[in-house]
Enzyme design. Structure first.
Site, PDB file in Angstrom:
ATOM      1  N   ASP A 114      46.445  36.270  40.778  1.00 38.13           N
ATOM      2  CA  ASP A 114      47.405  36.115  41.860  1.00 38.13           C
ATOM      3  C   ASP A 114      47.138  37.083  43.006  1.00 38.13           C
ATOM      4  OD1 ASP A 114      49.904  35.037  42.964  1.00 38.13           O
ATOM      5  OD2 ASP A 114      50.711  37.037  42.570  1.00 38.13           O
ATOM      6  N   MET A 143      56.551  34.961  45.454  1.00 39.96           N
ATOM      7  CA  MET A 143      56.476  34.565  46.858  1.00 39.96           C
ATOM      8  C   MET A 143      55.112  34.854  47.489  1.00 39.96           C
ATOM      9  SD  MET A 143      59.343  33.195  47.541  1.00 39.96           S
ATOM     10  CE  MET A 143      59.114  33.062  49.311  1.00 39.96           C
ATOM     11  N   ARG A 144      54.196  35.451  46.741  1.00 36.62           N
ATOM     12  CA  ARG A 144      52.900  35.762  47.333  1.00 36.62           C
ATOM     13  C   ARG A 144      52.177  34.490  47.756  1.00 36.62           C
ATOM     14  NH1 ARG A 144      50.979  39.191  43.823  1.00 36.62           N
ATOM     15  NH2 ARG A 144      51.352  41.091  45.010  1.00 36.62           N
ATOM     16  N   ALA A 145      52.342  33.417  47.006  1.00 35.63           N
ATOM     17  CA  ALA A 145      51.672  32.162  47.354  1.00 35.63           C
ATOM     18  C   ALA A 145      52.120  31.663  48.722  1.00 35.63           C
ATOM     19  CB  ALA A 145      51.957  31.107  46.281  1.00 35.63           C
TER      20      ALA A 145
END
Length: 716
Positions: free
Chosen positions: A193, A274-276
């Site tokens: 990720d 929420m990184r995506a």
């Protein structure tokens, strides 16, 4: 100086080239993870992109590449006064797999820090890579704690070195590129990720494209300078386009509509966190800038999702990363129906008009054959083929040696294998098709006894660089973990003879002590699986495969290497040599057929040979042998030779004599049980567990470690 292969001369590899270019335009995207089989130009492409990056202005003499227009106020070589500097090419720094923590982040001179209070700091690779490219080949083989440090620095844009209350901070902003071969093991999901984008690469199956790859490579090897000169114009055009896209990037607007599209796509694929969303937004903005536009459109969102989401979607264990493009199109279509507001009309520059007049966001200026396709919609690379499964058929001669079951039971000392007689499963012609594995479950941890010194992991106790401190010793090589109390205790008796007169402690190198720490190591877990006719009942084999799959999942989580040996018919076979790719072991297991006799001795002897070879290759990694069987042994008996059960016992005793820690997973079922697996565990001086006892949530299960040889019959 070696001439770099030109980026624009790379044939195909559309997704890889686009991902690297987008990171060159916007380093905030967060780097690229390149997954692919060996020999697919991964390293060539990474080294080539570094040559396209614009030059950087640095403060003269600064080891940390500070920008003279805005020098880092916490630079260890500072403070620097703002002013003019000197220009130099952007660096590409390679992090080797065997690098130490000190080599990565830098090292403090502990002796000077204690005696003089001076922060004498030797920069590491993170400092060298600042404002350039940091390339990690085989990133999946890098130790986990190094990956954590690397990705933390990439996320924060700074590196921190903390040692015994002394800390140093310096800027570390770089384009992070990692390459890996999935056959050698996967990265943990939380580490996946942290990479902004991921691409899957595989060798082209198109004959013409393969011919062009070979032609260009041979031309480059024959005359690197001449080959590079022929592509100089294309390289310069790419370099100018990157600079133009960088200049345009701050003016690209990410409207509310595009943000809602990104949120809908990320929610539709059920990505965690929420990184995506953030990475997809940054990538879509970079795609728009690469196309020479100041607005983000649907095609940008789609292209960004194809690069930023495959490694982030929720997956079942052992599933390969990937993204369903049909589902992506469906999500975007539904969004259009719910929010029919059209994208704004193109301005003076149309969707395909880049800053240099090129076509579309994927035109890298390398010509029609090696160009990146027709836009972001076409940039998904092919998936690497699944590894082939070795032939596991038994010998044909067994068909002529079928006997009555009761007679074989008397001869071999055990019950006859069901299905090994005339029912069609005994000989080579009786092979049964593979059955699927039952649902995996969480297993109890099985440890190797004693204290090892192998690679960092999560299974057995070991001395390691990370963990709880258990003592102190004189440094072995470079001091990496100071034991402050032991160092002060060693230096204190000598202060008067050293002429100490002030408040500082006079410390010599002989006084230094490093901490001895205990953590966990990864082991080599070698599975020896009985695939004979006695295991062939479909429900039973499904449960057995489910148990082995559960142990494989446990090995993946504990960072073990795994190997797989199967025995059936006339002999044993190494279905998977020891590897870090637990996924490959799961594929072999899923396709495993059953049937034939039970050459248990051959399986154990094959395991002994594999462990002998692995001990030479990696002596620090301790093995754990997991034998999955009901304990029966039936095979074609040589005239005058020992019975199969006796041969199996001899092989087990040889393994025990080698000091191999072992566990026998007893697969015997039914109301009448012979206890042969328990006897085998006794010969191995190991532990016997049933399938039920493997479950971590089993009421009857105890916490079972693989015990030492002091109690060889405890598992009977």
């Amino acid at each position: 100086m070696t001439t770099t292969y030109p980026f624009s001369a790379i044939v195909g590899m559309d997704g890889l080239r686009l991902a690297l270019l987008l990171n060159a335009v916007s380093p905030a995207v967060g780097g690229v993870l390149v997954r692919g089989e060996k020999g697919t130009a991964k390293s060539t492409a990474v080294r080539a992109i570094a040559a396209l990056l614009p030059e950087v202005d640095v403060v003269a003499g600064c080891r940390f590449s500070c920008d003279p227009a805005a020098p880092d106020p916490s630079c260890p070589d500072g403070p620097h006064e703002p002013g003019t500097g000197e220009a130099r090419p952007a660096r590409m720094v390679e992090l080797p797999v065997g690098a130490s923590e000190d080599r990565l982040v830098g090292a403090l001179d502990i002796e000077r820090a204690l005696s003089d209070g001076v922060k004498a700091f030797e920069p590491g690779l993170l400092a060298d890579a600042h404002r350039g490219v940091l390339y990690v080949d085989e990133v999946n083989l890098l130790h986990d704690h190094l990956i954590d440090l690397l990705l933390d620095a990439a996320a924060m844009g700074a590196s921190y070195v903390e040692r015994e209350g002394v800390s140093v901070r310096h800027a570390a902003r770089f384009l992070l590129v990692g390459t890996m071969n999935p056959e050698e093991g996967e990265l943990r999901p939380q580490l996946l990720d942290r990479f902004g984008l991921t691409v899957e690469v595989a060798a082209s199956r198109d004959t013409g494209e393969r011919v062009e790859v070979v032609r260009r490579r041979l031309a480059y090897d024959e005359d690197p300078e001449g080959f590079a000169a022929r592509w100089a114009a294309d390289e310069e055009a790419l370099r100018e386009r990157i600079a133009a896209a960088r200049a345009l990037l701050p003016r690209v607007g990410l409207g509310d509509r595009a943000l809602r599209q990104i949120a809908a796509v990320c929610a539709g694929f059920e990505v965690d966190g929420m990184r995506a969303d953030i990475v997809t937004a940054r990538t879509a903005t970079a795609l728009a800038a690469w196309a020479g536009r100041t607005d983000v459109r649907t095609e940008d969102v789609r292209g960004a999702a194809l690069l930023s989401l495959p490694h982030r979607r929720r997956r079942a264990p052992f599933d390969a990363p990937g993204l369903d493009e049909d589902k992506l199109d469906e999500i975007l279509r539904r969004f259009e129906e719910d929010d029919p507001e059209p994208d704004p009309d193109p301005g003076p520059e149309g969707p395909g008009d880049g800053p240099d007049g090129s076509d579309g966001p994927d035109d890298t200026g390398s010509g029609p054959q090696e160009g990146a396709g027709d836009g972001a919609r076409e940039q998904t690379p092919p998936t690497a083929p699944e590894p082939s499964v070795p032939d596991q058929r038994g010998g044909e001669h067994e068909a002529a040696e079928r006997e009555d079951g009761s007679a074989r039971a008397d001869r071999d000392g055990g019950a006859a294998d069901p299905g090994e007689g005339d029912g069609g499963t005994g000989g080579a012609g009786g092979e049964r098709a593979a059955v699927g594995a039952a649902e995996p479950f969480r297993t109890r941890r099985l440890d190797v006894p004693g204290l090892g010194e192998g690679a960092a992991g999560r299974r057995s106790r070991a001395r390691s660089a990370h963990g709880r401190t258990t003592g102190a010793r004189r440094p072995r090589g470079t001091l990496s973990a100071l034991h402050l109390t032991a160092t002060v205790r060693a230096a204190a008796p000598h202060q008067r003879t050293r002429g100490r007169s002030g408040p500082g402690l006079l410390v010599r190198r002989d006084d230094l002590r490093e901490a001895v720490r205990e953590g966990r190591e990864g082991n080599l877990v070698l599975f020896v699986v009985d695939a004979s006719g006695s295991m062939a009942a479909r429900k039973r084999m499904s449960a057995i495969k489910g148990a082995v799959l559960s142990l494989l999942l446990d090995a993946y989580q504990r960072r073990d290497k795994v190997g797989l040996i199967t025995f059936r018919g006339a002999d044993a076979e190494l279905a998977l040599p020891p590897t870090s790719s637990v996924d490959a072991a799961a594929v072999r297991l899923e396709r495993l057929p059953t049937g034939g006799r039970t050459p248990l001795a051959a399986g154990l002897l094959k395991a002994r040979e594999v462990l002998r070879v692995e001990r030479l290759r990696d002596p620090a990694r301790r093995p754990l042998l997991v034998v999955v069987t009901d304990g029966r042994a039936t095979e074609a008996r040589r005239s005058g030779g020992p019975a199969p059960v006796e041969r199996a016992g001899r092989a087990a005793r040889m393994l025990a004599g080698d000091g191999v820690a072992s566990v026998v997973v007893d697969c015997e079922s039914g109301p009448v049980r012979l206890g042969l697996a328990g006897a085998l565990a006794g010969e191995l001086r190991g532990t016997r567990v049933t399938l039920d006892e493997l479950r971590a949530d089993s009421v009857t299960a105890l916490v079972r470690d693989v015990r030492n040889v002091s109690n060889p019959r405890r598992a009977a």
